[in-house]
Design a protein around this motif. Sequence first.
Motif, PDB file in Angstrom:
ATOM      1  N   CYS A 242      -6.640   6.206  -4.741  1.00 59.60           N
ATOM      2  CA  CYS A 242      -5.561   6.101  -3.761  1.00 59.60           C
ATOM      3  C   CYS A 242      -5.652   7.208  -2.719  1.00 59.60           C
ATOM      4  CB  CYS A 242      -4.214   6.180  -4.462  1.00 59.60           C
ATOM      5  SG  CYS A 242      -3.904   4.790  -5.569  1.00 59.60           S
TER       6      CYS A 242
ATOM      7  N   ALA B 108      -7.263  -4.053  -1.276  1.00 57.79           N
ATOM      8  CA  ALA B 108      -7.841  -3.601  -2.542  1.00 57.79           C
ATOM      9  C   ALA B 108      -6.805  -3.556  -3.662  1.00 57.79           C
ATOM     10  CB  ALA B 108      -8.466  -2.215  -2.367  1.00 57.79           C
TER      11      ALA B 108
ATOM     12  N   PRO C  84       0.826  -1.217   0.000  1.00 55.22           N
ATOM     13  CA  PRO C  84       0.000   0.000   0.000  1.00 55.22           C
ATOM     14  C   PRO C  84       0.858   1.264   0.000  1.00 55.22           C
ATOM     15  CG  PRO C  84      -0.061  -1.035   2.160  1.00 55.22           C
ATOM     16  CD  PRO C  84       0.723  -1.950   1.267  1.00 55.22           C
TER      17      PRO C  84
ATOM     18  N   MET D   3      -6.360  -0.175   2.932  1.00 51.43           N
ATOM     19  CA  MET D   3      -6.662  -0.426   1.521  1.00 51.43           C
ATOM     20  C   MET D   3      -5.794  -1.519   0.924  1.00 51.43           C
ATOM     21  SD  MET D   3      -7.361   3.391   0.060  1.00 51.43           S
ATOM     22  CE  MET D   3      -7.944   2.781  -1.530  1.00 51.43           C
ATOM     23  N   LYS D   4      -4.898  -2.090   1.704  1.00 53.89           N
ATOM     24  CA  LYS D   4      -3.984  -3.111   1.172  1.00 53.89           C
ATOM     25  C   LYS D   4      -4.725  -4.228   0.454  1.00 53.89           C
ATOM     26  CE  LYS D   4      -0.400  -6.365   2.248  1.00 53.89           C
ATOM     27  NZ  LYS D   4       0.913  -6.422   2.805  1.00 53.89           N
TER      28      LYS D   4
END
Length: 124
Positions: free
Chosen positions: A98, A123, A79, A120-121
């Motif tokens: 992002c 994703a 991320p 968000m990793k």
Amino acid sequence: MNELSGIRVLIVEDEGFVALLIEDMLQDLGCETVASVAGLQEACAIAETAEIDLAVLDVNLAGQHSFPVAEVLRERGVPFLFSTGYGTSALPSEFSGCPVLAKPFSAKAFEQTLTVALAMKSAL
């Protein structure tokens, strides 16, 4: 100890004072700065091989965009967040979702954006 403690971070920032500020903020959060680099080529090389959990990318590196670094990180599932004074309009569409940290930023905004980026990793 907080949720960011022990996180290994790559800093890509061409302004020395801002890089030092980010390093200090990371230290205060219990994070480890793996590397702090100012150039695109060096940033890409480190992004390809370093053991990192997160990266903070300045969008504009002395006239070059950091998007190639972001692409390397995305391929590795690492991320990242963008740090910019230009706002989200500076990002191409492939990076529109992002996390973006608007310069100048506070320690609280920095911590919140780091947390969002880590969340968000999955994703990537």
